[in-house]
Write a protein that holds these residues in place. Structure first.
Motif: not given
Length: 550
Positions: A284, A277, A234-235, A238-239, A242, A280
């Motif tokens: 989740q 997206d 995820f990190d 997101e960082n 994306q 992700v």
């Protein structure tokens, strides 16, 4: 009725054809002339065992043909019709033929159609009965005694029904015992199998349950490591992934150039951004599923351990446990089906036994009802055969077989001082011969057989008694054809037809001549006086022939 007998290459017979007439036919000839050879040839064509020594010297095979008139034999007519053996041009005519060769092979035909020996014997039993020279010795056999008694009083259909129901009962009982023995081996382990099946079924295992629980257990057991990996993913999304993709798309959007490659690149990046997206989002959702339920995990672990324990106990792999349960259930079901079939067979055996015993009891009662008639007829005949003091009775005992539930034994006393005893313990040879003849005569009076062939049934009898025997045979011949080989001139004189058997001097072969008038007088005179025929013996022969007409 036997119409003709044709014999070829049979012992001393090179070629011979004999025609027979209705009524009482006598066959005479010197001892050794070959009279009994005719009987042997006839017996062969009727289905007795063929022997190589019956083939004439130098011949490859022998052949015997018998022709019958079926006008008074509905049983034979029906048999031919049922087996498609009827002569369509002459349905009341039947020709049976038998050959035997030096290789030991014999063949049979009925109306020119190749037939089995069994079929030939069955047919001929309805056409002709043959009684051999020493058949009175068979009288000591209680089985023969029952045969003769049944010939006197028992309808054939009743005997056939008893035989049919006995075979039906016996065959079903044998089948029941065979299956019972087979099931006994299975039943020996049935209790253990039932215990094992109960244990397996109590597991309530579902298809693919082990594989699914095993996957769930592995996933939940390693959920902490998985969640750490997912957090790191995820990190990075997101960082790094994306923001980088968004920045690239923003930069490309600022380029003002209508180039197709540039446009396609923008579209691919936009699509890739959407896919990222979605990735992700899926991660989740997967992450949320990894929430550990300790109680559920313990339940899964306990369920898996139970499966492993049961599989180990039954010596199968856990992955094959479900298949093993199905196999064990099928095995138990098979035993239960066999037990049900065995129970059904047991009920059939009981029904068929009841049916047999009902028909056998009816037969037994029928036999016992005719005992007095039979005994009185035998005693009357024995009296006529100069045995007036003989007492005759029948003893019944139980003996269950295809002939019913009776065994019988003829009981005889040759003196009024003593009670009847088994015939073999009382009667002398001469008495035994007369008793056998009397029974044969009594049975013949009620027989439905069209023809009867006797070989010296009058042996040991002479004088007035021989005359009585001859007249009895002639009386029987009023409704049945009777053919009798005889050495008694009194019997020979009573024949409606007289056949003379002699050896041809030149060929040493057997010839048969029909006698009449003077030839018949000379032959009866020979029988009276031996080889030397005198005027006195001829005179006595004429007297016998004259008395035979009265």
């Amino acid at each position: 009725m036997l119409q003709s007998l044709t014999v070829s290459n049979f012992t001393l017979v090179k070629s011979l054809e004999v025609e027979f007439q209705p009524g009482f036919t006598v066959i005479t000839g010197e001892s050794g002339a070959g009279k009994s050879i005719l009987l042997q040839a006839l017996s062969m064509v009727l289905g007795t065992r063929a022997r190589r020594d019956q083939i004439a010297l130098g011949a490859d095979q022998c052949e015997v043909i018998a022709e019958f008139d079926l006008s008074h034999s509905s049983v034979a007519v029906d048999f031919l019709h049922e087996n498609q053996l009827t002569d369509t041009t002459e349905p009341l005519r039947c020709v049976v033929r038998r050959t035997a060769n030096v290789a030991g092979r014999s063949r049979a035909w009925i109306n020119n159609k190749l037939s089995t020996l069994d079929a030939l014997q069955t047919l001929c039993q309805a056409l002709l009965s043959v009684h051999g020279q020493f058949e009175h010795h068979q009288l000591l056999d209680t089985s023969v005694q029952l045969d003769w008694y049944d010939d006197f009083c028992t309808p054939k259909v009743m005997l056939e029904e008893v035989g049919r129901t006995f075979v039906q009962w016996k065959d079903t009982r044998d089948k029941y015992e065979r299956e019972k023995r087979t099931l006994g081996l299975e039943h020996h382990g049935k209790e253990l199998l039932e215990y094992q099946v109960d244990e397996l079924n109590n597991l309530s295992l579902e298809p693919n349950e082990f594989e699914e629980l095993n996957r769930d257990f592995k996933r939940q057991s390693s959920s902490q490591e998985l969640k750490a990996t997912l957090s790191e993913s995820f990190d990075r999304f997101e960082n790094q992934v994306q923001p980088a993709m968004a920045k690239v798309l923003q930069s490309l959007a600022a380029i003002q150039d209508e180039d197709t490659l540039l446009d396609e690149t923008k579209e691919l990046l936009t699509s890739a951004s959407i896919h990222v997206d979605e990735c992700v989002t899926n991660l989740q959702q997967y992450y949320e599923k990894l929430e550990i339920d300790q109680e559920q995990l313990q339940h899964i672990e306990a369920r898996l351990n139970l499966m492993h324990d049961v599989a180990r106990k039954h010596k199968v792999k856990t992955t094959e446990l479900y298949k093993h349960i199905d196999t064990m259930n099928q095995k138990l079901a098979s035993i239960q089906q066999n037990e049900a079939r065995l129970h059904e067979l047991d009920q059939q055996v009981k029904r068929y036994e009841t049916e047999f015993r009902q028909t056998a009891n009816a037969l037994s009662n029928h036999r016992k009802q005719h005992k007095v008639d039979f005994c009185e007829a035998i005693i009357q005949t024995l009296t006529e055969l100069s045995l007036p003091e003989v007492k005759f009775d029948i003893g019944f005992t139980d003996d269950l077989n295809s002939r019913g539930i009776d065994a019988i034994e003829y009981l005889v006393s040759t003196s009024k001082k003593y009670p009847p005893m088994p015939i073999g313990k009382i009667a002398s040879g001469g008495e035994l011969s007369r008793i056998a003849l009397s029974i044969l005569l009594v049975v013949a009076r009620t027989s439905n057989l069209p023809s009867m062939f006797l070989d010296e049934a009058d042996i040991g009898i002479g004088g007035t008694t021989a005359d009585v025997v001859g007249r009895m045979l002639r009386s029987v011949a009023e409704k049945n054809q009777v053919i009798c080989i005889t050495h008694a001139p009194q019997v020979a004189a009573l024949g409606d037809s007289h056949l003379f058997v002699h050896k041809d001097i030149e060929t040493d072969g057997i010839q048969v001549k029909r006698l009449a008038d003077q030839d018949r007088i000379d032959e009866i005179a020979r029988m009276v006086g031996g080889k030397s025929v005198s005027d006195r013996s001829r005179s006595y022969a004429r007297t016998l022939l004259l008395e035979a007409t009265t």
